[in-house]
Design an enzyme around this catalytic site. Structure first.
Site, PDB file in Angstrom:
ATOM      1  N   ILE B 476     -40.655   4.167 -10.184  1.00 53.09           N
ATOM      2  CA  ILE B 476     -40.333   5.027  -9.037  1.00 53.09           C
ATOM      3  C   ILE B 476     -38.824   5.187  -8.902  1.00 53.09           C
ATOM      4  CG2 ILE B 476     -42.466   4.481  -7.844  1.00 53.09           C
ATOM      5  CD1 ILE B 476     -40.783   2.619  -6.001  1.00 53.09           C
ATOM      6  N   GLY B 477     -38.105   4.771  -9.915  1.00 51.54           N
ATOM      7  CA  GLY B 477     -36.656   4.962  -9.900  1.00 51.54           C
ATOM      8  C   GLY B 477     -35.829   3.827 -10.462  1.00 51.54           C
ATOM      9  N   THR B 641     -28.919  -0.783 -14.888  1.00 50.96           N
ATOM     10  CA  THR B 641     -29.960  -0.270 -13.995  1.00 50.96           C
ATOM     11  C   THR B 641     -30.134  -1.192 -12.781  1.00 50.96           C
ATOM     12  OG1 THR B 641     -31.496  -1.187 -15.620  1.00 50.96           O
ATOM     13  CG2 THR B 641     -31.299   1.195 -15.531  1.00 50.96           C
ATOM     14  N   GLY B 709     -37.080 -10.109  -9.699  1.00 52.59           N
ATOM     15  CA  GLY B 709     -37.282  -8.812  -9.020  1.00 52.59           C
ATOM     16  C   GLY B 709     -36.215  -8.564  -7.967  1.00 52.59           C
ATOM     17  N   GLY B 711     -35.681  -5.031  -6.289  1.00 49.00           N
ATOM     18  CA  GLY B 711     -35.740  -3.793  -5.500  1.00 49.00           C
ATOM     19  C   GLY B 711     -35.679  -4.001  -3.999  1.00 49.00           C
ATOM     20  N   GLU B 712     -36.449  -4.951  -3.491  1.00 47.15           N
ATOM     21  CA  GLU B 712     -36.540  -5.107  -2.041  1.00 47.15           C
ATOM     22  C   GLU B 712     -35.313  -5.815  -1.468  1.00 47.15           C
ATOM     23  OE1 GLU B 712     -39.379  -3.810  -0.864  1.00 47.15           O
ATOM     24  OE2 GLU B 712     -40.779  -3.958  -2.525  1.00 47.15           O
TER      25      GLU B 712
END
Lengths: 335, 745
Positions: B476-477, B641, B709, B711-712
């Site tokens: 999603i990105g 990224t 992880g 992202g959050e």
């Protein structure tokens, strides 16, 4: 979007005839506002008269004034050397508006005629006197954080507070109002000049009307008469984010100064009324005075005495006062 | 445990493998597939917040040019997986997802009530404007403040014995009252919307009566596949879901929403492939949002700055037909060493659509409150906010009484503080002015729970030694394909150019959806394991060829070649190994899941943010002028990224703190900020230089690649750091987001 017919006149006269012969038809230039309104079903002209190729793009200085064609792009005007040198207030206001992409499409004429961004105006499911006269003002008892604090003024009279509390969205027009610009209009009865102060309407009994333009009339140019404000003018825009947001409050301040004193002063406010709000008495209050924060504070508070807050925008009274002080300080060159 | 970093400095990073396709128009998004016979659908949505439809006048729309159908509850097909309709209709039980066009009942403003299908999008839009729906209105409740008294323990919690959202207490409940120094305050975040730039869109194609393909914007193709199979009573494999590219989602694509079902229904009814793209305004009521949440926090400490008590109560809004629960108060149990902690979580059902997870769900909300409160207490204690946090550093998880699998938050604090120059900060508000602006400095901690789900990946080596790796994961990105390529390249000793990673298709090996920062731990581990297995197969095949490869377990890989040991100078190329064995390809599928270590260790990502703001004293405008963000998320797989993801999180946090607010006119129960002119997200001019740092220490207890992880956690805490900086600049504590000029003048 409702289906519409597309017309492309070859001359200004042909455009005016088309508009006169086709009631309900609308001129379209950059389309940055009208296309949105059409997509949402707020405007549904049966015919669009595309004026983009008419020869109304020129920016030139003639005799005692800067004449800017109605189809000149906002971005071209903002970076035009003559505009930047003679009327920096106008260039600043233009650059404070919209985004680079929009300024590359939007024209001076379209900017003058853009419609309010009030959420109730934009939503067909909600009441709005401007969109549907008589349906009521949704904002008055609703969400009105960004709405007007000035209503009546200067002998226009006939004001009904509840008819519409939306604000005029333009930045450019605030500067043009302070600069006492003329709007050149051509129509079935020929050419006429309208002063900025008489161009837009306050919210009277007919909030569906934004201006005093007559049927079929086409904006062809604006004219800014030379002045001595270039060194001491400032456009201040206060908004919810750094760019690409309509003004909560904006201030166009222009001073003429000599020997540490103010000899002429003009001011207009944006985001506070149905039209750019001219602070008429400021010249009287500042003329002959030495600039100071205290003076500017007094002057700002004076104008705010006639302001009237709705349920959610009381902050605008203080914010407008502060913005006037800040803009005047910058214009006067005092920190 | 420290091992050589995968990827630092940044110049060894992979550039986004699909970057060129994305910026050149080569990437095909859900709405962009050229499907023969495609027709277009537009939704008509309700203009009341509660009641029922009494009539739908569709004749004019049906007669409009190009119109194929106007679908509503009056003429909709029976969806086989849904229960039979009741006559008269009854309001749904809590826990029922909204069934589109199911009956005439209205649960919220903006609910789909009809759908027009036409030959072109323009025809469908025009016809939709001609559909006239009349309603019987009932009085609605959408105003959180006015209904706050109705907040209750979620039914979910009442029904489940062991919910994490249960009331929680440890230590002495009276500790807060007896604290030497304490603060108590209420914090509010308004409803905020994901609003990814790509609107939600779907093309639904019935390939046969019992065979469905959807090109759908979502965050989990397998989950959409399962739910559509269930709704239409089809074998799973008869439903295929494609989402190779997703233009942002932030959580809005985790669930299957009513519009997706509507498009599938329409395609069945008109017997043509149907495309549906939500309008920007429809995005405000169709795909969830971060719920309006009110929190009360009490913090107490000893005079020397040791936390003695935390009370954290949170109430979030939900819909009348579903409960959405999130981790709002949970961070307060684990982040700081505090003997006495009490948390309570409540829900307030309103006549609105159901909220959903939005980046850092619950934690971003809760940590705004907790980290603001920590700043308030530090100020009351006359302590530096960072010293205060260090003094209450939790060396083990105080909630579960378990050791952390890994925690480098202290290193984050130290690195962030050094890069930011925190030591120069003045404690007294309004101490610094620059260019007529008040300048302030703030910081906040962040944490986010570790999530790893079972996942599969397939690695197929081609005859030329290149590799295709596949998994039904999503991007999603963040750059999933890039990170997975990097993992495969690392394990197989291959140049990244020889690896192609495929994702976003339900026919690929099972993988979880992209949410909860779980993709790298889950899918990354599966890719790692699959590639390890492939490497072992290659070593076994090489052993058949040459004796030196038979020692077992010693083989190393470099440059697409297998070596018998580290010092071995002659390698066997993968292509030669396959050629020798007459293999056209070599395929392995790996599955990876968590083991028992989850019960022995507490696993979190940690981080912190340092923020500088400038505030116009007269105008109240806040500009974030510098951010240093530092995260401890285990191994950084691909710095370039990862950095983008951290920057995106900070930008989201700036929006959350300073401008994002969905405002409703409660007289109508309708949003009045349903476009980008009135719902503000940061523009370039709002985004300052953002410095990103990672501790980059693998957490090998978490998963085989040591990565947790990102992202959050990138957004969690940012809003608190900004609010704290605003306080330092102005002396004003803003506890109700967003921090707009009206609150500061």
């Amino acid at each position: 979007m409702k289906p519409f017919q597309y017309l492309r006149p070859k001359t200004v006269q042909e455009a005016i005839s088309m508009a006169t012969d086709n009631p309900g038809a609308q001129y379209i230039a950059g389309g940055t506002n009208l296309v949105d309104l059409m997509k949402r079903g707020i405007a549904s002209p049966p015919k669009l008269i595309d004026i983009n190729h008419l020869p109304l793009k020129k920016i030139e200085h003639r005799y005692d004034r800067l004449r800017i064609g109605a189809l000149a792009l906002n971005s071209d005007v903002a970076r035009h050397k003559g505009v930047v040198a003679r009327q920096p207030l106008l260039a600043q206001a233009l650059l404070a508006g919209a985004s680079g992409q929009l300024r590359n499409m939007a024209t001076v004429g379209g900017n003058l005629l853009q419609r309010t961004r009030c959420s109730y105006f934009y939503d067909l499911a909600l009441p709005c006197n401007k969109r549907q006269p008589g349906s009521g003002c949704g904002a008055e008892g609703g969400v009105n954080r960004t709405h007007a604090i000035f209503f009546a003024g200067n002998g226009f009279g006939g004001y009904e507070a509840s008819s519409c509390i939306a604000v005029h969205p333009s930045d450019m027009c605030v500067a043009l109002t302070a600069l006492e610009t003329n709007v050149v209009v051509n129509g079935p009865e020929g050419e006429r000049r309208v002063m900025m102060k008489d161009f837009h309407r306050l919210s009277t009994q007919q909030p569906e009307l934004d201006t005093y333009l007559r049927p079929g009339e086409l904006l062809t140019a604006i004219e800014v008469v030379d002045n001595a404000f270039a060194k001491h003018s400032h456009y201040l825009k206060v908004r919810d984010r750094a760019s690409y947001a309509f003004a909560l409050v904006s201030v166009a301040a222009a001073l003429q100064m000599d020997g540490g004193r103010i000899w002429d002063a003009r001011m207009a406010l944006g985001g506070v009324a149905h039209k750019p709000w001219r602070y008429w008495a400021i010249d009287l209050m500042l003329r002959g005075q030495a600039p100071s924060e205290k003076l500017f504070q007094e002057v700002a508070e004076h104008e705010m005495q006639s302001a009237e807050a709705t349920a959610q925008n009381a902050f605008k009274i203080k914010l407008t006062t502060n913005a006037m002080v800040a803009a005047l300080k910058t214009a006067a060159g005092i920190s | 445990m420290k091992r050589q970093s995968w990827d630092n400095p940044s110049d060894t990073s992979l550039t986004r493998v699909d970057g060129a396709a994305k910026v050149s128009g080569g990437a095909t998004y859900s709405a962009e597939y050229a499907i023969p016979e495609l027709v277009h659908a537009v939704l008509v949505t309700s203009t009341i917040a509660k009641g029922s439809i009494t009539a739908i006048e569709a004749h004019e729309a049906e007669a409009a040019p190009g119109v194929l159908a106007v679908i509503s509850h009056l003429n909709v097909m029976t969806v086989p997986g849904w229960p039979a309709k009741k006559q008269p209709a009854e309001r749904a039980q809590v826990g029922t997802a909204l069934r589109v066009f199911y009956d005439p009942l209205i649960y919220f403003d903006g609910q789909p009530v009809a759908m027009v299908v036409a030959g072109t999008h323009e025809q469908a839009v025009h016809a939709a404007s001609l559909v006239c729906v009349t309603y019987r209105k009932e009085s609605h409740q959408t105003d959180f403040e006015k209904n706050a008294g109705k907040a209750a323990v979620p039914l979910n919690v009442q029904r489940s014995g062991n919910s994490p959202f249960k009331d929680y207490e440890r230590g002495d409940a009276a500790a807060l009252r007896q604290a030497e120094v304490k603060i108590e305050a209420e914090y509010i975040i308004p409803t905020q919307h994901h609003q990814p730039l790509e609107p939600h869109a779907i093309i639904a194609v019935w390939e046969a009566d019992d065979k469905l393909t959807v090109y759908d914007k979502n965050q989990g193709v397998k989950s959409v596949q399962g739910q559509l199979a269930q709704a239409f009573k089809l074998p799973r494999e008869n439903v295929q879901v494609v989402a190779r590219y997703v233009g942002g989602a932030f959580g809005s694509g985790i669930r299957v929403w009513p519009h997706t079902l509507a498009a599938v229904i329409a395609a069945k009814q008109v017997k043509r492939p149907v495309k549906l793209v939500l309008g920007r305004d429809q995005m405000f009521t169709s795909v969830g949002y971060r719920p309006y949440t009110v929190q009360k926090i009490g913090l107490g400490a000893s005079a020397d700055g040791r936390l003695t008590g935390i009370v954290h109560e949170g109430t979030g809004q939900t819909s009348m037909y579903e409960e959405h629960l999130e981790r709002t108060v949970l961070a307060s149990r684990a982040l700081y060493a505090c003997p006495s902690v009490l948390t309570r979580y409540r829900l307030l059902p309103l006549d609105v659509n159901t909220p959903t997870w939005m980046r850092g769900p619950g934690d971003a909300t809760g940590m705004f409150a907790l980290e603001s409160a920590m700043d308030e207490l530090a100020f009351a204690l006359k302590m530096d906010p960072l010293d205060f946090r260090l003094k209450n550093y939790a060396e083990s998880d105080p909630e579960r009484n378990l050791p952390w699998s890994a925690k480098s938050l202290r290193e984050c604090y130290e690195l962030g503080a050094e890069k930011f120059g925190w030591k120069n900060r003045m404690q007294a508000p309004r101490s610094v002015r620059q260019n007529g602006m008040l300048v302030g400095y703030g910081m906040a901690s962040s944490l986010y729970g570790f999530h790893r789900h079972p996942s599969k990946a397939r690695a197929v080596m081609q005859a030329d030694g290149s590799v295709v790796v596949q998994s039904a994961t999503m991007d999603i990105g963040p750059g999933t394909g890039t990170a997975m390529t990097r993992i495969a390249a690392k394990v197989l000793g291959l140049n990244a150019k020889k690896i192609r990673f495929e994702l976003g298709h339900s026919a690929l090996p099972d993988a979880p959806g992209q949410n909860g920062s779980s993709t790298i731990p889950s899918v990354g581990s599966a890719v790692h394991d699959a590639c390890e297995a492939l490497k072992n197969r290659l070593a076994a095949l090489a052993g058949d060829m040459e004796a030196r490869f038979r020692s077992g377990g010693q083989a190393v890989v470099r440059n697409g070649q297998l070596f018998a040991s580290e010092g071995d100078k002659d390698g066997l190329s993968y292509a030669d190994i396959l050629k020798h064995h007459h293999l056209n390809e070599l395929e392995v599928t790996g599955e990876s899941k968590q083991g028992a270590e989850r019960d022995q260790y507490s696993m979190y990502s940690f981080g912190c943010h340092f923020v500088e703001v400038q505030v116009g004293e007269l105008t109240g405008e806040v500009r974030v002028t510098r951010v240093v963000t530092c995260a401890d998320v285990g191994t950084i797989i691909n710095y370039k990224t990862a950095r983008s993801q951290s920057i995106g999180g900070v930008v989201g946090g700036i929006g959350m703190a300073l401008m994002e607010e969905s405002v409703m006119d409660h007289r109508f129960g309708r949003y009045v900020t349903s476009d980008f002119a009135s719902y503000h997200i940061p523009v370039h001019a709002d985004v300052p230089p953002i410095e990103v740092y990672y501790i980059d220490k693998p957490d090998m207890l978490a998963d085989p690649i040591g990565s947790k992880g990102l992202g959050e956690i990138a957004i969690v805490g940012v809003a608190g750091a900004i609010a704290n900086a605003v306080f330092n600049a102005t002396g004003k504590r803003i506890r109700h987001l967003p921090i707009t000029p009206d609150k500061l003048i």
